[in-house]
Design an enzyme around this catalytic site. Structure first.
Site, mmCIF file in Angstrom:
data_model
loop_
_atom_site.group_PDB
_atom_site.id
_atom_site.type_symbol
_atom_site.label_atom_id
_atom_site.label_comp_id
_atom_site.label_asym_id
_atom_site.label_seq_id
_atom_site.Cartn_x
_atom_site.Cartn_y
_atom_site.Cartn_z
ATOM 1 C CB CYS A 40 47.616 41.407 44.814
ATOM 2 S SG CYS A 40 48.911 41.758 45.800
ATOM 3 C CG HIS A 52 45.467 43.741 39.707
ATOM 4 N ND1 HIS A 52 45.101 44.743 38.877
ATOM 5 C CD2 HIS A 52 46.008 44.482 40.390
ATOM 6 C CE1 HIS A 52 45.963 45.999 39.364
ATOM 7 N NE2 HIS A 52 46.685 45.630 40.242
ATOM 8 N NE ARG A 88 51.302 48.066 38.460
ATOM 9 C CZ ARG A 88 50.791 48.986 39.332
ATOM 10 N NH1 ARG A 88 51.874 48.809 41.022
ATOM 11 N NH2 ARG A 88 49.255 48.901 39.373
ATOM 12 C CB CYS A 99 50.195 47.062 44.679
ATOM 13 S SG CYS A 99 49.333 46.614 42.624
#
Lengths: 102, 286
Positions: free
Chosen positions: B200, B204, B243, B247
């Protein structure tokens, strides 16, 4: 005088096709089982790759259709993918810490 | 990680009964959410000095001027409005036993979204807003919602709308189980997975503001504040769970089961990292 090589080649040509397929089917079955075991381990790690499942399904379909060369190739592909995902999981057990914001 | 931490946490708990001082010091050294929060937020504030702190909750729109203009125009007729309406209706419709969602939440469920996820000391687990909604349903004899979209997205969209502007106030109590859940979420966030070998954080933390194909990557800071969201890519609303699953798929990994506790843990970690930032959900994203 017939050479040893020519004799061997002649025997190979005259072998019944079913004997060649039987050996291949066994090899394929073993390759599929090995790939499936590793894929299950990847799933247990919660790090399954969809590509592994796709290759595994293709191997199974090829086995059922009697396309053993294709089945063997797909089983080995699935095994390699599953092995890579397991290695990733092992590596990340400690490597994730290097990415933490400090 | 939780599996690895569980024995350690259990030992810490046992030691805390016997030798409180030593165990507390050990636990504090292992997991320190408050220190994490400070360095996490500082990283983004230093990386993007021109972005107002409260604007991080607007994700890619805080990073890209062009996208922001499109979004501002879209906000005149927000695509999530229908979900808020439907969510309000579901929220207020009595269950078969006559109770409603309001009976399951403090303050009748109005203006409380900023307190979720929370660690429930009685249950010994993280309770996200979605998890709380489903617990409310099952405790009242109703069928739980799908964790991914539809009714769940609608009810959480309505609840989020009643909390807009309220700052995230997530607490990680000094309890070994809470600390283990927090750490499991943190580990999940930073762990590379999938055939693309992305975490992740790869997108991000390391690349917010950069593009992956046509998408501008959102910063991890404030990323949960806009949830649930309407995504054009989905052609509809999606929950926080959707979400996270999305991902996983994008990095060519197989998503976890929607109700896997790791999704709750990562939501806990990310929301704690956004403490102090305002709820902006429901949101809209490309």
């Amino acid at each position: 005088m017939v050479s040893a090589f020519a004799r061997t080649a002649l025997v190979a040509l005259l072998l019944p096709a079913s004997a060649v397929l039987a050996a291949s089917a066994q090899e394929t079955k073993e390759a599929y089982s090995a790939a499936k075991a590793l894929s299950d381990k990847a799933a247990a790690n919660k790090n399954q790759w969809p590509a592994t499942l796709t290759a595994l399904a293709a191997a199974k379909a090829a086995i059922e259709a009697g396309r053993h060369d294709e089945a063997l190739s797909k089983a080995k592909e699935a095994e390699a993918l599953a092995r890579a995902s397991i290695e990733q999981t092992e590596r990340e057990k400690t490597a994730w810490k290097d990415a933490v914001i400090r | 990680m939780k599996a690895l931490l569980a024995p350690a946490a259990g030992l810490a708990l046992a030691l805390s009964i016997a030798i409180p001082g030593i165990a507390d010091a050990w636990a504090a050294e292992m997991v320190d959410p408050k220190a994490d929060l400070k360095t996490f937020q500082a990283y983004f504030y230093e990386k993007f000095p021109n972005v107002k702190h409260e604007d991080f909750v607007n994700g890619p729109y805080s990073m890209d001027e062009g996208m922001r203009k499109q979004w501002e125009e879209k906000e005149e007729f927000p695509p999530y409005d229908f979900a808020i309406e439907k969510g309000k209706e579901l929220f207020e419709t009595p269950f078969k036993n006559g109770k409603t969602f309001a009976d399951c939440f403090e303050n009748g469920g109005i203006g409380v979204r900023q307190n979720f996820p929370r660690f429930d000391l009685k249950l010994g687990e993280v309770v996200t807003l979605e998890y709380a909604v489903n617990r409310c349903l099952t405790e009242n004899g109703e069928t739980p919602y799908s964790y991914v979209k539809d009714e769940m997205a609608a009810v959480t969209a309505y609840m989020a709308s009643t909390s807009r502007g309220k700052p995230f106030a997530i607490d990680v109590p000094n309890d070994p189980r809470a600390l283990a859940a927090y750490e499991a979420g943190k580990q999940y966030f930073y762990t590379r997975r999938g055939q693309l070998n992305f975490s992740c954080a790869s997108c991000h933390v390391q690349n917010p503001g950069n593009r992956i194909r046509a998408e501008v990557l959102a910063p991890a800071l404030g990323i949960t504040a806009a949830l649930p969201i309407y995504r054009s890519e989905w052609g509809g609303m999606g929950t926080a769970t959707r979400r996270y699953m999305s991902c996983n798929s994008q990095v060519r990994g197989t998503p976890l089961a929607p109700d896997d506790e790791l999704y709750r843990d990562v939501d806990y970690f990310l929301s704690f990292m956004s403490n102090g930032l305002p709820i902006s959900g429901p949101g809209a994203r490309p």
